[in-house]
Design an enzyme around this catalytic site. Structure first.
Site, short mmCIF file in Angstrom:
data_model
loop_
_atom_site.label_atom_id
_atom_site.label_comp_id
_atom_site.label_asym_id
_atom_site.label_seq_id
_atom_site.Cartn_x
_atom_site.Cartn_y
_atom_site.Cartn_z
N SER A 63 0.76 -1.10 -0.02
CA SER A 63 0.19 -0.11 -0.01
C SER A 63 0.92 1.27 -0.12
CB SER A 63 -0.97 -0.19 1.12
OG SER A 63 -1.93 1.01 0.97
N ASP A 117 -9.42 -3.86 -6.34
CA ASP A 117 -8.98 -2.73 -5.76
C ASP A 117 -9.25 -1.19 -6.42
OD1 ASP A 117 -7.33 -0.86 -4.42
OD2 ASP A 117 -5.67 -2.05 -4.45
N HIS A 123 -8.43 -3.60 -1.70
CA HIS A 123 -7.23 -3.35 -1.51
C HIS A 123 -6.61 -3.83 -0.01
CE1 HIS A 123 -3.70 -0.41 -1.15
NE2 HIS A 123 -4.05 -0.34 -0.03
#
Length: 380
Positions: A149, A323, A356
């Site tokens: 991330s 995502d 995500h």
């Protein structure tokens, strides 16, 4: 406010002063870290993990802290990141409130909390701090750098600013720049915090904490961390039981609302709002195209050139089709850009329904991918 430092956390002091990319410097700053496994005699089996916005350095249980960590299923003996073979380091981001210096820390110059006097924070500052930790531990070359991330951004910044420090790279749900949708979401999160009267231009305390703003910011985040497919599968249109329903006008009525509320309330008192604001904005500013050496009308081309200037031997960019925060094309862009720079670089799109956050929970898909790449590095 107090910092939220997990037990067993260790610290490394940064150089003082520690210059910041956008101006200013920190004095007496430190970075929190934890380790797993043993560094071998050749000192060539080290892996560094750089994290997303909110995690601390406690990625998994270890001798200093036996409590499960945020990546417990991925890291440890016999797990995909196998601490029987690798010496693993995880750092808490500069600017956080989990042991590293950030807005919730005391400024040694004034004796007061930094609050909004903390210098402007960039992803690159976090990368420089992480690189210092690696070198302070006596490691000249990492076998692999793993970024998740926001950590995927930090990892790319480290690779381009500290060439040769990492031989190989795994980028998980990361990005080489912030896209407009992600910027817009984070802008709304920051606005929710800033518009809470208790925020008081960053001068809150435990008794006057911007809880409503943090709750809203966290709910917005959680909505984007997962996918519409998962929300539908987990909750559908199920309503709360009559004895659990919120009796406020327009209050909680559906299970999904209750889930978001519970998740937000568990988070708000465990993360400092000013740190959240600083780290969030640092992601919006990040653009690897700034490193391509020229200004082009086409930002896509600038980013490709920036990525191509990075030198690693092997790379794996993993993304998830569901995502929406760091969409799949961003991981493909990373893989293709690193390949243009000469790396043996692969792009792995996964079909996880969990958006995500899949790398945190869908270990059945992510685990084999990471384990396979690391096995290749060991020549197996």
């Amino acid at each position: 406010m107090t910092e939220f430092i997990p037990p067993g956390t260790r610290h490394i002091d940064l150089p003082s002063p520690f210059p910041m990319k956008r101006g200013g410097a920190l004095h007496g700053a430190r970075i929190a870290y934890e380790t797993w496994g043993e560094l071998n005699a050749a000192r060539d089996n080290a892996i560094l993990i750089v994290t997303g916005l909110s995690p601390d350095a406690h990625a998994a249980a270890n001798a200093g802290n036996p409590e499960p960590g945020w990546w417990e299923a991925m890291l440890g003996p016999g797990k995909p990141i196998d601490s029987q073979h690798w010496f693993v380091i995880c750092v808490n981001s500069l600017g956080s409130c989990k042991g590293s210096t950030g807005p919730a820390s005391v400024d040694p110059v004034t004796g007061e909390l930094y609050r909004l006097e903390f210098p402007e924070l960039s992803v690159e500052d976090g990368a420089d701090a992480a690189a210092h930790v690696v070198r302070a531990l006596g490691i000249e070359h990492l076998a692999c750098l793993i970024g998740n991330s926001m950590g995927g951004m930090t990892a790319l910044a480290l690779l381009i600013r500290h060439p040769g420090l990492a031989r190989n790279h795994i980028n998980i749900s990361g990005a080489a720049r912030a896209l407009p949708f992600s910027i817009a979401i984070r802008s709304l999160q920051r606005e929710a915090i800033r518009l809470d009267p208790q925020w008081n231009l960053g001068r809150y305390d435990d008794a006057h904490y911007p809880e409503s703003g943090m709750r809203m910011a966290r709910k917005l985040g959680v909505i984007t961390y997962r996918s519409a497919l998962e929300w539908d599968g987990r909750f559908g249109r199920v309503r709360l039981d009559s004895d659990r329903a919120d009796d406020e006008p327009f209050g909680l009525e559906f299970e999904v609302e209750s889930y978001l509320e519970g998740h937000a309330r568990r988070f708000v008192r465990r993360f400092d709002p000013n740190c959240y604001l600083y780290l969030s904005r640092s992601m919006d500013w990040f653009d690897l195209g700034d490193y391509c050496g020229q200004t082009l009308a086409d930002n896509d081309e600038q980013v490709r050139l920036g990525l191509a200037s990075i030198r690693v031997e092997k790379a794996l960019a993993i993304g998830v089709q569901t995502d929406i925060l760091f969409p799949l094309q961003q991981q493909q862009e990373i893989a293709e850009g690193l390949s243009a720079g000469g790396a043996d670089s692969r792009f792995l799109p996964l079909e996880s329904p969990q958006g995500h956050d899949a790398f945190l929970v869908d270990i059945g898909r992510f685990g084999p991918a990471v384990a396979g790449f690391l096995a290749e590095l060991r020549g197996r």
